[in-house]
Motif scaffolding. Sequence first.
Motif, mmCIF file in Angstrom:
data_model
loop_
_atom_site.group_PDB
_atom_site.id
_atom_site.type_symbol
_atom_site.label_atom_id
_atom_site.label_comp_id
_atom_site.label_asym_id
_atom_site.label_seq_id
_atom_site.Cartn_x
_atom_site.Cartn_y
_atom_site.Cartn_z
ATOM 1 N N GLY A 217 0.816 -1.206 0.000
ATOM 2 C CA GLY A 217 0.000 0.000 0.000
ATOM 3 C C GLY A 217 0.852 1.259 0.000
ATOM 4 N N VAL A 218 0.181 2.420 0.049
ATOM 5 C CA VAL A 218 0.885 3.702 -0.039
ATOM 6 C C VAL A 218 0.920 4.383 1.326
ATOM 7 C CG1 VAL A 218 0.492 4.110 -2.479
ATOM 8 C CG2 VAL A 218 -1.247 4.806 -0.857
ATOM 9 N N ASP A 219 2.008 5.109 1.566
ATOM 10 C CA ASP A 219 2.204 5.761 2.863
ATOM 11 C C ASP A 219 1.378 7.028 3.025
ATOM 12 O OD1 ASP A 219 4.368 3.976 3.824
ATOM 13 O OD2 ASP A 219 5.455 4.819 2.119
ATOM 14 N N VAL A 220 1.207 7.773 1.932
ATOM 15 C CA VAL A 220 0.477 9.039 1.988
ATOM 16 C C VAL A 220 -0.446 9.127 0.780
ATOM 17 C CG1 VAL A 220 0.613 11.547 2.142
ATOM 18 C CG2 VAL A 220 2.467 10.154 3.078
ATOM 19 N N ILE A 221 -1.706 9.452 1.025
ATOM 20 C CA ILE A 221 -2.677 9.669 -0.045
ATOM 21 C C ILE A 221 -3.135 11.119 0.008
ATOM 22 C CG2 ILE A 221 -4.959 9.076 -0.950
ATOM 23 C CD1 ILE A 221 -4.587 6.280 0.206
ATOM 24 N N PHE A 222 -3.114 11.775 -1.150
ATOM 25 C CA PHE A 222 -3.634 13.134 -1.297
ATOM 26 C C PHE A 222 -4.928 13.037 -2.099
ATOM 27 C CE2 PHE A 222 0.946 13.491 -0.848
ATOM 28 C CZ PHE A 222 1.097 14.532 0.056
ATOM 29 N N ASP A 223 -6.058 13.300 -1.445
ATOM 30 C CA ASP A 223 -7.362 13.057 -2.067
ATOM 31 C C ASP A 223 -8.177 14.345 -2.126
ATOM 32 O OD1 ASP A 223 -9.830 12.249 -2.925
ATOM 33 O OD2 ASP A 223 -9.972 10.526 -1.575
ATOM 34 N N GLY A 224 -8.273 14.921 -3.330
ATOM 35 C CA GLY A 224 -9.124 16.081 -3.535
ATOM 36 C C GLY A 224 -10.464 15.727 -4.131
ATOM 37 N N VAL A 225 -10.742 14.417 -4.275
ATOM 38 C CA VAL A 225 -11.999 13.959 -4.886
ATOM 39 C C VAL A 225 -13.091 13.837 -3.838
ATOM 40 C CG1 VAL A 225 -13.098 12.117 -6.212
ATOM 41 C CG2 VAL A 225 -10.751 12.804 -6.741
ATOM 42 N N GLY A 226 -12.761 13.209 -2.702
ATOM 43 C CA GLY A 226 -13.712 13.164 -1.595
ATOM 44 C C GLY A 226 -14.541 11.898 -1.538
ATOM 45 N N LYS A 227 -15.836 12.054 -1.598
ATOM 46 C CA LYS A 227 -16.791 10.984 -1.335
ATOM 47 C C LYS A 227 -16.534 9.731 -2.174
ATOM 48 C CE LYS A 227 -21.824 10.204 -1.301
ATOM 49 N NZ LYS A 227 -22.027 10.032 0.153
ATOM 50 N N ALA A 228 -16.260 9.897 -3.468
ATOM 51 C CA ALA A 228 -16.164 8.756 -4.380
ATOM 52 C C ALA A 228 -14.921 7.906 -4.157
ATOM 53 C CB ALA A 228 -16.202 9.244 -5.827
ATOM 54 N N THR A 229 -13.906 8.438 -3.513
ATOM 55 C CA THR A 229 -12.636 7.718 -3.383
ATOM 56 C C THR A 229 -12.277 7.360 -1.935
ATOM 57 O OG1 THR A 229 -11.562 9.897 -3.474
ATOM 58 C CG2 THR A 229 -11.570 8.599 -5.494
ATOM 59 N N PHE A 230 -13.067 7.779 -0.977
ATOM 60 C CA PHE A 230 -12.673 7.611 0.423
ATOM 61 C C PHE A 230 -12.567 6.141 0.820
ATOM 62 C CE2 PHE A 230 -13.418 7.471 5.040
ATOM 63 C CZ PHE A 230 -12.403 8.303 5.468
ATOM 64 N N ASP A 231 -13.546 5.309 0.461
ATOM 65 C CA ASP A 231 -13.475 3.892 0.811
ATOM 66 C C ASP A 231 -12.279 3.224 0.147
ATOM 67 O OD1 ASP A 231 -15.717 4.095 2.406
ATOM 68 O OD2 ASP A 231 -17.100 3.362 0.868
ATOM 69 N N LEU A 232 -12.011 3.598 -1.102
ATOM 70 C CA LEU A 232 -10.827 3.087 -1.799
ATOM 71 C C LEU A 232 -9.553 3.462 -1.042
ATOM 72 C CD1 LEU A 232 -9.268 1.976 -4.300
ATOM 73 C CD2 LEU A 232 -9.534 4.266 -5.300
ATOM 74 N N ASP A 233 -9.490 4.698 -0.568
ATOM 75 C CA ASP A 233 -8.309 5.154 0.172
ATOM 76 C C ASP A 233 -8.020 4.254 1.367
ATOM 77 O OD1 ASP A 233 -8.083 7.305 -1.557
ATOM 78 O OD2 ASP A 233 -9.124 8.701 -0.227
ATOM 79 N N LEU A 234 -9.060 3.913 2.121
ATOM 80 C CA LEU A 234 -8.873 3.071 3.298
ATOM 81 C C LEU A 234 -8.376 1.677 2.912
ATOM 82 C CD1 LEU A 234 -11.977 3.978 5.493
ATOM 83 C CD2 LEU A 234 -9.677 4.941 5.588
ATOM 84 N N GLU A 235 -8.724 1.234 1.709
ATOM 85 C CA GLU A 235 -8.285 -0.080 1.247
ATOM 86 C C GLU A 235 -6.818 -0.080 0.824
ATOM 87 O OE1 GLU A 235 -9.365 -3.407 -2.215
ATOM 88 O OE2 GLU A 235 -10.622 -1.623 -1.955
ATOM 89 N N ILE A 236 -6.364 0.985 0.158
ATOM 90 C CA ILE A 236 -5.028 0.967 -0.455
ATOM 91 C C ILE A 236 -3.952 1.619 0.403
ATOM 92 C CG2 ILE A 236 -5.974 0.895 -2.780
ATOM 93 C CD1 ILE A 236 -5.403 3.861 -3.061
ATOM 94 N N ILE A 237 -4.333 2.251 1.505
ATOM 95 C CA ILE A 237 -3.320 2.903 2.329
ATOM 96 C C ILE A 237 -2.539 1.855 3.119
ATOM 97 C CG2 ILE A 237 -4.720 3.265 4.411
ATOM 98 C CD1 ILE A 237 -3.508 6.170 4.413
ATOM 99 N N ALA A 238 -1.267 2.149 3.346
ATOM 100 C CA ALA A 238 -0.411 1.232 4.089
ATOM 101 C C ALA A 238 -0.651 1.357 5.591
ATOM 102 C CB ALA A 238 1.061 1.531 3.775
ATOM 103 N N ARG A 239 -0.166 0.376 6.331
ATOM 104 C CA ARG A 239 -0.209 0.456 7.801
ATOM 105 C C ARG A 239 0.552 1.697 8.259
ATOM 106 N NH1 ARG A 239 2.996 -1.318 12.117
ATOM 107 N NH2 ARG A 239 4.581 -2.026 10.609
ATOM 108 N N LYS A 240 -0.020 2.424 9.185
ATOM 109 C CA LYS A 240 0.528 3.679 9.715
ATOM 110 C C LYS A 240 0.573 4.784 8.655
ATOM 111 C CE LYS A 240 4.390 1.991 11.481
ATOM 112 N NZ LYS A 240 5.643 1.937 12.286
ATOM 113 N N GLY A 241 -0.272 4.666 7.632
ATOM 114 C CA GLY A 241 -0.298 5.659 6.574
ATOM 115 C C GLY A 241 -1.057 6.915 6.961
ATOM 116 N N THR A 242 -0.872 7.954 6.139
ATOM 117 C CA THR A 242 -1.538 9.246 6.341
ATOM 118 C C THR A 242 -2.467 9.514 5.169
ATOM 119 O OG1 THR A 242 0.361 10.140 7.554
ATOM 120 C CG2 THR A 242 -1.191 11.729 6.625
ATOM 121 N N LEU A 243 -3.742 9.708 5.479
ATOM 122 C CA LEU A 243 -4.752 10.002 4.461
ATOM 123 C C LEU A 243 -5.135 11.475 4.571
ATOM 124 C CD1 LEU A 243 -6.883 9.492 2.333
ATOM 125 C CD2 LEU A 243 -8.282 8.341 4.066
#
Length: 332
Positions: A217-243
């Motif tokens: 997974g990824v350590d840091v996610i920068f998400d300017g999309v919001g609602k449509a991508t939030f669940d995906l973010d939780l799936e692909i973020i690494a342990r101890k990651g920053t969303l």
Amino acid sequence: MAPVPKSMSGILIDAPGGADVLQWKTDLPVPQLQDGEILVRNEFIGINYIDTYFRTGLYKAPFPLVTGKEAGGVVVASSSPEFKEGDRVGYISDHAYAELTALPAAKAVLLPAGITTEQAAASLLQGLTALTFVREAAGIKQELGVSEGPWTLVHAAAGGTGSQLVQILSVMGAKIIGTAGSPEKCELARKNGAQWVIDSRSEDVAARVKEITSGRGVDVIFDGVGKATFDLDLEIIARKGTLIVFGNASGPVDPVNLLRLSPKNIKLMRPVLLSYIVTKEEWRSYATELFDLIAAEKIKIAVFKTYPLSEVRQAHEDLEGRKSTGKLLLKV
């Protein structure tokens, strides 16, 4: 310099709504200067998604409203010792969708010789958003070589803020995955410095991220999309990651059950630029760093289209319709 007129052209919103509420006016009163303020004749005005949030009422503001948050222009009157008539400035402040804007001098910055008012209007809000989020929200410093830094992912990597994030992360040495919604936008994200690019409309983003990162997974996610991508973010973020969720292009994220963050010890942030540049020193230090990066051509500001101020409705429709890559500007 010509005398300051008593009326001016600009865009007025009487009530929240769609792009049709943006009214072109030629008889708006010129704002009166208060102590410590400057009056700027805007030459170029930046268009940002936050403008649509105020237009629709998602972000609250009193109506009638002249919206707009950034511009570059020339000082035509000053009640501050910091600026004089004729100074070229860029600023982040309110009421930019007009021929003239009054603002506190502390919210303006003198433009260096190598930066035009067009570049200032095209770079300040999104560029400083990207720079402060990389520096302060993500804590990424320029200490490593290319691709030696953390795994990062930028959604909408070909958009205004997304393209700035990709370029700044590249300067900082991060490993960058970008998502974009078409082959053309994917190519732009790649040119800006994303080493891996995923077409979010035709590819399985979660599967590709797991493949690219060998399952970590990824350590840091920068998400300017919001609602449509939030669940995906939780799936692909690494342990101890920053969303880092900073925009609502698809709508605001629903209320979050904090227990969803526990399995990976995720840090969830919803930062805003203005809270990082509260003091004059913070604001001008970051603006100077941004202009230095632009002057050194480490960051390129891609203007997709410039509209006359009177055609702001079309500009908003193009922005919300995902018809643009890079920055949209208004010319006064």
